[in-house]
Write an enzyme that holds these catalytic residues in place. Structure first.
Site, mmCIF file in Angstrom:
data_model
loop_
_atom_site.group_PDB
_atom_site.id
_atom_site.type_symbol
_atom_site.label_atom_id
_atom_site.label_comp_id
_atom_site.label_asym_id
_atom_site.label_seq_id
_atom_site.Cartn_x
_atom_site.Cartn_y
_atom_site.Cartn_z
ATOM 1 N N GLU A 305 0.879 -1.504 -0.057
ATOM 2 C CA GLU A 305 0.245 0.055 0.132
ATOM 3 C C GLU A 305 0.912 1.155 0.026
ATOM 4 O O GLU A 305 0.543 2.173 0.892
ATOM 5 C CB GLU A 305 -1.049 -0.050 1.104
ATOM 6 C CG GLU A 305 -1.986 -1.234 1.228
ATOM 7 C CD GLU A 305 -3.042 -0.863 2.088
ATOM 8 O OE1 GLU A 305 -3.012 -0.105 2.989
ATOM 9 O OE2 GLU A 305 -4.149 -1.714 1.989
HETATM 10 C C1 GCB Z 1 -4.346 -2.701 5.217
HETATM 11 C C2 GCB Z 1 -3.106 -2.769 5.596
HETATM 12 C C3 GCB Z 1 -2.785 -3.702 6.600
HETATM 13 C C4 GCB Z 1 -4.001 -3.288 7.846
HETATM 14 C C5 GCB Z 1 -5.221 -3.408 7.343
HETATM 15 C C6 GCB Z 1 -6.508 -3.225 8.169
HETATM 16 O O1 GCB Z 1 -4.735 -2.120 4.149
HETATM 17 O O2 GCB Z 1 -2.487 -3.517 4.434
HETATM 18 O O3 GCB Z 1 -1.602 -3.509 7.137
HETATM 19 O O4 GCB Z 1 -3.792 -4.002 8.997
HETATM 20 O O5 GCB Z 1 -5.445 -2.764 6.263
HETATM 21 O O6 GCB Z 1 -7.024 -4.059 8.888
HETATM 22 O O7 GCB Z 1 -6.613 -2.072 8.272
#
Ligand code: GCB
Length: 505
Positions: A305
């Site tokens: 991301e």
């Molecule tokens: C995401 C991330 C991850 C987070 C997840 C969330 O997009 O890649 O590291 O833990 O969302 O649960 O918000």
């Protein structure tokens, strides 16, 4: 080439080979000193419970005479640990009877060749009656758990050995388990050994109660037992390289890995500077150098991301991905995006589009009915723009185990299940076309910084942080085994066939 190795195999019980002087009347804890060396036997042992009615088949068939794997199937069992807690097999939970542990050990040459060296096998403790064989010879019996016991095994392991090759004596040995397979990507498929592969798996974290990120064999074996229970065939090492032991397990169990470097949080313009890029490339060099010999690794992920819609991200990812491909031309390269398909500047350089989305979680709260439409649009937009295979690399919902609400509300087990069901309908629409995988966020609940969005950490696990299933785990299990059976066996094949095997398809 004449080559023999100083090897010994021991049945039952941990933990320590020691080289020590006789101690009359006491049993000192094995500490290293200039005259004493120790070799820990902690780690993975082969294991079998004797389920025969009499529990005596092992003795009747003399399982101690040959490597355990030769007398039937074995499990991996970490030592030290309680076998009852590790397994997903209910029969082991309350098993009473003989269990067999075995480990093959290579001893340092000087222990086996210097006849003045005393080699002692010490068991830290074994419940509750232990019989120890070394190279098939009964060397010790001990009754009662908790306390250590030991035996001098010098005469069993000391033999004069020579190692020779056609070019002369060999002074160094190293074994590297290998597996041979090919990986390729077409416009719409991910191919392993030339066959279409569908990733049905999880994203993980190296995290658990108390231990946090620290490596732990019992935890690892528990996690792999859960992956097999689930029917998962893949995971992403979100968001950093995992311990090497994890990859060794993946090689052995046939679990496919998307190996990610720790580039998470590249969100500011300065993160795309040349300094950052050079560092990123060096990290990829280290990662590829470490993990390139693992057949389980089928793709590199260079980031999670990033702000890939920034102008500078285009050049940045072009460089990092080209560099990674030059380091390892045999594997595809990706990064995981949450940017819009029309804005993403890095996507032109990846082999597979890995996209995260949290429909009906971070927006449109409660509107599960929108998911199929939004997901379908997401896939179509990415595909028509890039004509590359797509993996849904994250999706999920925060769920507090034990919260129930019907009709479903956010944070309840019912909401997590309902959200997953909607995603699965959307995925099934495109599976077999160009969507080549789905990885749930997350395998287990994990600790995070405190924010108003997190209730004692991230609760999007389908297992709790203590590795117990939420309702969604059963839903996913049904689905993953169905997909595994569809892709591995003809449609008529029974589920039980796969439950005995790795779902590597
Ligand atoms: C995401 C991330 C991850 C987070 C997840 C969330 O997009 O890649 O590291 O833990 O969302 O649960 O918000």
């Amino acid at each position: 080439m004449a080559r023999r190795r100083a090897a010994a195999w021991a049945a039952l019980g941990p933990l320590l080979w020691g080289c020590a002087l006789a101690l009359q009347g006491g049993m000192l804890y094995p500490r290293e000193s200039p005259s004493r060396e120790r070799k820990s036997l902690d780690g993975l042992w082969s294991f079998r419970a004797d389920f025969s009615d009499t529990r005596r088949r092992g003795f009747e068939e003399q399982w101690y005479r040959r490597p355990l794997r030769e007398s039937g199937p074995t499990l991996d069992m970490p030592v030290p640990s309680s076998f009852n807690d590790i397994s997903q097999d209910w029969r082991l939970r309350h098993f009473v009877g003989w269990v067999w542990y075995e480990r093959e050990v290579t001893l340092p040459e000087r222990w086996t060749q210097d006849l003045r060296t005393r080699v002692v096998l010490r068991i830290g403790s074994a419940h509750s009656y232990a019989i120890v064989w070394v190279n098939g010879v009964n060397t010790l019996e001990h009754e009662g758990g908790y306390l250590p016991f030991e035996v001098d095994i010098s005469s069993l392991v000391q033999v004069r050995l020579t190692a020779q090759t056609s070019v002369g004596p060999v002074s160094d040995f190293y074994t590297l388990p290998v597996g041979i397979r090919t990986v390729a990507v077409t416009e719409s498929q991910f191919l392993i050994n030339g066959k279409p592969f569908y990733f049905h798996g999880v994203n993980k974290h190296e995290d658990s109660d108390i231990r946090g990120k620290g490596f732990d064999w019992p935890l690892l074996v528990k996690d792999f037992n859960l992956l097999l229970w689930l029917g998962a065939n893949a995971f992403r090492t979100s968001h950093y390289p995992y311990a090497e032991e994890v990859l060794q397990m993946c090689d052995r169990y046939g679990i496919v890995v998307i190996d990610e470097c720790p580039a998470v949080g590249l969100v500011l313009p300065q993160h795309f500077s040349n300094t950052s890029m050079n560092h990123h490339m060096r990290v990829m060099e280290e990662l590829v150098r470490r993990d390139k010999n693992h057949p389980a690794v089928v793709m590199w992920s260079v980031a999670n991301e990033p702000a890939s819609s920034l102008e500078s991200a285009g050049y940045y990812f072009k460089m990092v991905i080209t560099h990674t491909k030059a380091l390892d031309p045999s594997r595809p390269v990706t990064f995981v995006t949450n940017s819009n398909y029309a804005a993403d500047k890095g996507a032109p350089y990846v082999d597979v589009i890995c996209v995260n989305s949290y429909y009906s979680w971070y927006h449109d709260y409660g509107h599960l009915e929108l998911i199929q439409l939004q997901l379908g649009t997401q896939f179509e937009n990415w595909y028509k723009t890039y004509h590359k295979p797509i993996i849904q690399s994250e999706y999920g919902a925060e769920t507090i185990v034990g919260f129930h609400q019907d009709p479903p509300l956010m944070f309840s087990e019912e909401y997590q299940k309902a959200l997953l069901e909607q995603y699965h309908l959307g995925l099934d629409e495109k599976r077999g076309k160009y969507v080549v995988g789905e990885l749930i966020w997350n395998f287990a609940d994990f600790m995070t910084n405190q924010t108003p969005q997190r209730v004692l950490g991230n609760k999007k696990g389908i297992f709790t942080r203590q590795r117990q299933p939420k309702a969604a785990a059963f839903l996913l299990r049904e689905r993953y085994w169905k997909i595994a059976n569809e892709t591995r066996y003809p449609h008529s094949a029974a589920k039980s066939q796969c439950l005995e095997n790795s779902p590597f398809t």
